[in-house]
Design an enzyme around this catalytic site. Structure first.
Site, PDB file in Angstrom:
ATOM      1  N   GLU A 232       0.808  -1.225   0.000  1.00  0.00           N
ATOM      2  CA  GLU A 232       0.000   0.000   0.000  1.00  0.00           C
ATOM      3  C   GLU A 232       0.841   1.275   0.000  1.00  0.00           C
ATOM      4  O   GLU A 232       1.145   1.846   1.055  1.00  0.00           O
ATOM      5  CB  GLU A 232      -0.951   0.002   1.218  1.00  0.00           C
ATOM      6  N   LYS A 274      -2.704  -2.223  -2.884  1.00  0.00           N
ATOM      7  CA  LYS A 274      -3.739  -1.339  -2.335  1.00  0.00           C
ATOM      8  C   LYS A 274      -3.342   0.101  -2.645  1.00  0.00           C
ATOM      9  O   LYS A 274      -2.593   0.718  -1.884  1.00  0.00           O
ATOM     10  CB  LYS A 274      -3.883  -1.572  -0.827  1.00  0.00           C
TER      11      LYS A 274
HETATM   12  P1  13P Z   1      -9.868   4.001   4.362  1.00  0.00           P
HETATM   13  O1  13P Z   1     -10.523   4.216   5.682  1.00  0.00           O
HETATM   14  O2  13P Z   1      -9.390   5.274   3.733  1.00  0.00           O
HETATM   15  O3  13P Z   1     -10.679   3.159   3.432  1.00  0.00           O
HETATM   16  O4  13P Z   1      -8.524   3.249   4.657  1.00  0.00           O
HETATM   17  C1  13P Z   1      -8.414   1.924   4.628  1.00  0.00           C
HETATM   18  C2  13P Z   1      -7.039   1.561   4.975  1.00  0.00           C
HETATM   19  O5  13P Z   1      -6.823   0.472   5.456  1.00  0.00           O
HETATM   20  C3  13P Z   1      -5.937   2.499   4.719  1.00  0.00           C
HETATM   21  O6  13P Z   1      -4.719   1.961   5.072  1.00  0.00           O
END
Ligand code: 13P
Length: 423
Positions: A232, A274
């Site tokens: 991510e 992600k």
């Molecule tokens: P959100 O609350 O923006 O969907 O974030 C999910 C997440 O796991 C970010 O690391």
């Protein structure tokens, strides 16, 4: 034997030849499984990683990101929700309520947990991990330790009000990954944060290099412990930039990310991405869902190899006059509606705030609201399943909307230090 010694030797050579041919074939297959990279993991680990990744990418399913370090109600961006006391007991009670939602696994393949939750039990003494597994979902674990706002020395302050940052947690990751696997986790998450500011040249090449290296190193460690890594690299939407700048930088970051994953021998078939969606800055000129969908898919098609099975978006922060749940669903639906046939991967959701806001406001910490809150979560998860199939009808899923909207905490870093000791 009636065979002479020379015939016996010939037969031995023949057998040896077949054995060698088989061994060569095995090596070719194993290195093929690595996409041509040097073989670093045994075949049984590769097979397990691929199997887990395939299950996570089940048709029309996505992730419930329930890995907030503090009570999720603090991040939901709603005035009433913020009043719920942030205690370990409340966190366990809220999350056991969510995970036991009837039929949740129709839409959710994996649930991302905070380290605290991995070891928590519900009121009846049942492990939360077991509730997830028995519900037909796969438990995952957030393993990064967030970042220190002091950041990377020599980088300018960005729209989050601090310099560019480096995510912590690699030092003891090998042991923690093994421990999480033992407790039932089968996938992991690590988030790095990048800020945008065209005038200051953010993100800097230094921050991008640090982000992609850290995430690749994390991914390789997790794979060695049989955990499918969620990679991510998140570009946050804070700032006044336009969507074109976000598109350019998202593409730059993702290209660097996949180069780093290759350098670290990461097995793409056993990992998922992600990313942020490509959007305008929260204070920038507004781009509509079609522009978001087109530029996001374009950035992904240019950078993400088809070998990676799935892409799961975070929902991210939205402006105060926007309904973050509905917007996240519509953006995802638009991408799948317009481009499904062009994309080689499962394009889905890994939402935290955008799955939980209405659920939290319906619950408000009260047991008597449990059934209604579960219904709200199930409905939102269903809406996002529809979005993965490209068929969601805007407005068809009840949401608390923008009523009571307050600023969402991007990631409550201020709460992580207290919980860090438990990691
Ligand atoms: P959100 O609350 O923006 O969907 O974030 C999910 C997440 O796991 C970010 O690391």
């Amino acid at each position: 034997s009636h065979l002479g010694p020379r015939t016996r030797t010939r037969i031995w050579y023949l057998g040896e030849g077949v054995l060698r041919a088989e061994t060569n074939l095995y090596h070719i297959m194993t290195s093929l499984a690595h996409g041509g990279l040097p073989s670093v993991l045994p075949a049984d680990i590769l097979a397990e990683l691929k199997e887990t990744a395939t299950k996570l990418c089940a048709p029309s399913k996505g992730f419930l990101a329930a890995d907030e370090s503090a009570g999720p109600w603090l991040r939901a961006g709603h005035a009433d929700a913020k009043q719920i006391p942030d205690t370990a007991e409340n966190r366990a009670s809220y999350r056991s309520m969510c995970f036991s939602t009837p039929g949740l696994s129709d839409h959710i393949s994996g649930v991302i947990l905070h380290w605290e939750t991995l070891f928590q039990k519900d009121a009846s003494g049942k492990d939360l991990v077991d509730i997830i597994k028995e519900g037909g979902m796969i438990p995952g674990i957030k393993v990064d330790k967030a970042y220190d706002k002091k950041g990377i020395w020599g980088t300018p302050s960005g729209p989050l009000g601090h310099p560019e940052v480096s995510t912590r947690g690699l030092d003891d990751l090998q042991q923690r990954a093994a421990e999480a696997y033992k407790k039932g986790a089968r996938f992991a998450k690590w988030r790095n944060v990048l800020q945008l500011d065209p005038e200051k040249g953010l993100p800097s090449d230094l921050a991008i290099a640090d982000t992609v290296h850290t995430l690749a190193r994390y991914a390789s460690i997790c794979q060695s412990e049989r955990l499918v890594p969620i990679v991510e690299p998140e570009i946050v939407p804070n700032g006044s930039h336009d969507i074109a700048y976000c598109a350019k930088m998202t593409e730059k970051v993702l290209a660097a990310q996949f180069a780093a994953l290759a350098l670290h021998h990461v097995y793409l078939e056993g990992a998922v991405l992600k990313p942020n969606m490509v959007k305008n800055g929260l204070a920038g000129p507004k781009a509509d869902a079609e522009a978001v969908a087109t530029l996001t898919v374009q950035a992904l098609l240019r950078t993400v190899p088809p070998a990676m099975p799935g892409i799961f978006f975070l929902s991210g922060e939205t402006a105060l006059d926007e309904d973050n749940e509905e917007i996240a669903t519509i953006n995802l639906m638009t991408m799948n509606k317009l481009f499904k046939d062009k994309m080689p991967w499962h394009l889905s959701f890994s939402y935290g705030k955008a799955l939980q806001k209405t659920c939290i406001v319906t619950w408000l910490g009260k047991d008597e609201n449990k059934a209604a809150a579960q219904k709200a979560l199930k409905a939102r998860a269903n809406a996002n399943s529809d979005a993965v199939r490209g068929v969601y009808t805007p407005g068809s899923c009840p949401s608390v909307g923008v009523d009571g909207n307050v600023k969402q905490a991007a990631r409550s870093e201020e709460h992580t230090s207290e919980l860090q000791s438990r990691i």
